[in-house]
Design an enzyme around this catalytic site. Structure first.
Site, PDB file in Angstrom:
ATOM      1  N   ASP A 177       0.860  -1.192   0.000  1.00 29.63           N
ATOM      2  CA  ASP A 177       0.000   0.000   0.000  1.00 29.63           C
ATOM      3  C   ASP A 177       0.895   1.240   0.000  1.00 29.63           C
ATOM      4  OD1 ASP A 177      -3.218   0.554   0.985  1.00 29.63           O
ATOM      5  OD2 ASP A 177      -1.791   2.219   1.077  1.00 29.63           O
ATOM      6  N   ILE A 178       0.505   2.225  -0.803  1.00 25.48           N
ATOM      7  CA  ILE A 178       1.320   3.437  -0.957  1.00 25.48           C
ATOM      8  C   ILE A 178       1.322   4.287   0.320  1.00 25.48           C
ATOM      9  CG2 ILE A 178      -0.422   5.054  -1.826  1.00 25.48           C
ATOM     10  CD1 ILE A 178       1.495   5.705  -4.123  1.00 25.48           C
TER      11      ILE A 178
ATOM     12  N   ASN B 270     -12.925  -2.746   2.583  1.00 25.47           N
ATOM     13  CA  ASN B 270     -13.855  -1.617   2.640  1.00 25.47           C
ATOM     14  C   ASN B 270     -14.805  -1.700   1.459  1.00 25.47           C
ATOM     15  OD1 ASN B 270     -12.613  -0.489   4.929  1.00 25.47           O
ATOM     16  ND2 ASN B 270     -11.031   0.462   3.656  1.00 25.47           N
TER      17      ASN B 270
ATOM     18  N   GLN C 175     -14.638   3.213   1.004  1.00 34.65           N
ATOM     19  CA  GLN C 175     -13.870   2.570  -0.072  1.00 34.65           C
ATOM     20  C   GLN C 175     -13.453   3.667  -1.043  1.00 34.65           C
ATOM     21  OE1 GLN C 175     -16.082  -0.338  -2.320  1.00 34.65           O
ATOM     22  NE2 GLN C 175     -14.297  -1.014  -3.477  1.00 34.65           N
TER      23      GLN C 175
ATOM     24  N   HIS D  79     -10.517  -5.087  -3.159  1.00 39.44           N
ATOM     25  CA  HIS D  79      -9.161  -5.417  -2.712  1.00 39.44           C
ATOM     26  C   HIS D  79      -9.181  -5.747  -1.236  1.00 39.44           C
ATOM     27  CE1 HIS D  79      -9.855  -1.102  -2.323  1.00 39.44           C
ATOM     28  NE2 HIS D  79      -9.058  -1.116  -1.266  1.00 39.44           N
ATOM     29  N   LEU D  80      -8.232  -6.564  -0.838  1.00 37.88           N
ATOM     30  CA  LEU D  80      -8.071  -6.955   0.563  1.00 37.88           C
ATOM     31  C   LEU D  80      -6.882  -6.204   1.136  1.00 37.88           C
ATOM     32  CD1 LEU D  80      -8.097 -10.844  -0.008  1.00 37.88           C
ATOM     33  CD2 LEU D  80     -10.082  -9.380   0.363  1.00 37.88           C
ATOM     34  N   HIS D  81      -7.110  -5.479   2.238  1.00 36.08           N
ATOM     35  CA  HIS D  81      -5.987  -4.904   2.979  1.00 36.08           C
ATOM     36  C   HIS D  81      -5.422  -6.003   3.865  1.00 36.08           C
ATOM     37  CE1 HIS D  81      -6.805  -0.560   2.185  1.00 36.08           C
ATOM     38  NE2 HIS D  81      -8.028  -1.011   2.013  1.00 36.08           N
TER      39      HIS D  81
HETATM   40  P1  5GP Z   1      -9.765   1.655   0.173  1.00 38.32           P
HETATM   41  O1  5GP Z   1      -9.904   2.960   0.887  1.00 38.32           O
HETATM   42  O2  5GP Z   1     -10.399   1.718  -1.198  1.00 38.32           O
HETATM   43  O3  5GP Z   1     -10.173   0.468   0.951  1.00 38.32           O
HETATM   44  O4  5GP Z   1      -8.204   1.458  -0.021  1.00 38.32           O
HETATM   45  C1  5GP Z   1      -7.475   1.958  -1.093  1.00 38.32           C
HETATM   46  C2  5GP Z   1      -6.033   1.827  -0.702  1.00 38.32           C
HETATM   47  O5  5GP Z   1      -5.261   1.961  -1.869  1.00 38.32           O
HETATM   48  C3  5GP Z   1      -5.544   2.902   0.277  1.00 38.32           C
HETATM   49  O6  5GP Z   1      -5.016   2.272   1.448  1.00 38.32           O
HETATM   50  C4  5GP Z   1      -4.484   3.662  -0.506  1.00 38.32           C
HETATM   51  O7  5GP Z   1      -3.385   4.032   0.306  1.00 38.32           O
HETATM   52  C5  5GP Z   1      -4.096   2.673  -1.580  1.00 38.32           C
HETATM   53  N1  5GP Z   1      -3.687   3.288  -2.840  1.00 38.32           N
HETATM   54  C6  5GP Z   1      -4.322   4.279  -3.514  1.00 38.32           C
HETATM   55  N2  5GP Z   1      -3.665   4.579  -4.638  1.00 38.32           N
HETATM   56  C7  5GP Z   1      -2.588   3.746  -4.686  1.00 38.32           C
HETATM   57  C8  5GP Z   1      -1.527   3.575  -5.625  1.00 38.32           C
HETATM   58  O8  5GP Z   1      -1.427   4.244  -6.657  1.00 38.32           O
HETATM   59  N3  5GP Z   1      -0.606   2.615  -5.340  1.00 38.32           N
HETATM   60  C9  5GP Z   1      -0.669   1.851  -4.208  1.00 38.32           C
HETATM   61  N4  5GP Z   1       0.290   0.951  -4.035  1.00 38.32           N
HETATM   62  N5  5GP Z   1      -1.660   1.979  -3.303  1.00 38.32           N
HETATM   63  C10 5GP Z   1      -2.607   2.919  -3.540  1.00 38.32           C
END
Ligand code: 5GP
Ligand code: ZN
Length: 117
Positions: free
Chosen positions: A30-31, A86, A93, A99-101
């Site tokens: 995760d970034i 999420n 989300q 996606h799975l964290h």
């Molecule tokens: P969500 O909030 O949809 O459950 O999680 C999205 C996740 O994707 C966040 O934790 C965010 O830091 C990560 N993310 C968003 N853009 C990028 C990206 O360009 N590269 C990577 N590696 N992670 C990303």
């Protein structure tokens, strides 16, 4: 999906730190990590919500979860981890591609993990 950041990463159009790839999913860092180790396991097929899944998507997600369990020790998660998914607006989300964290590398009791801060 053309404007989906995870589809772009899967296609190699955006860079990522990739730890694993097969025909069904990728595992990347995760970034914006929220724990000592924070990975994203991303099915290659684009869909946003569990309610959009076909039976085949559900079967494939099950395979992804099994693979995550298999990979965990090599990702530094041999002591356990937390999976978070999420979904939708109230789930905050931010990327509309399932996606799975995968969080760990430390005892999460010591840390309040909120993915939306
Ligand atoms: P969500 O909030 O949809 O459950 O999680 C999205 C996740 O994707 C966040 O934790 C965010 O830091 C990560 N993310 C968003 N853009 C990028 C990206 O360009 N590269 C990577 N590696 N992670 C990303
Ligand atoms: Zn996508």
């Amino acid at each position: 999906m053309d404007d989906c950041v995870f589809c772009k990463i899967i296609k190699g159009e955006l860079p990522s730190k990739k730890y694993y790839e097969d025909d069904l999913m990728i595992v990347i860092a995760d970034i914006n990590p929220k724990a000592a180790k924070h990975y994203l396991a991303i099915p290659k097929k684009h869909y946003r919500l569990f309610t959009e899944m076909t039976p085949e998507d559900a079967e494939n997600l099950g395979k992804c979860i099994a693979k995550v369990g298999e990979l965990a020790p090599s990702l530094g998660l041999e002591n356990g981890y937390r999976l978070i998914v999420n979904q939708g607006e109230d789930g905050v989300q931010t990327v509309p591609h399932v996606h799975l964290h995968l969080l760990g590398g430390e005892n999460l009791r010591l840390r309040r993990v909120a993915l939306d801060d």
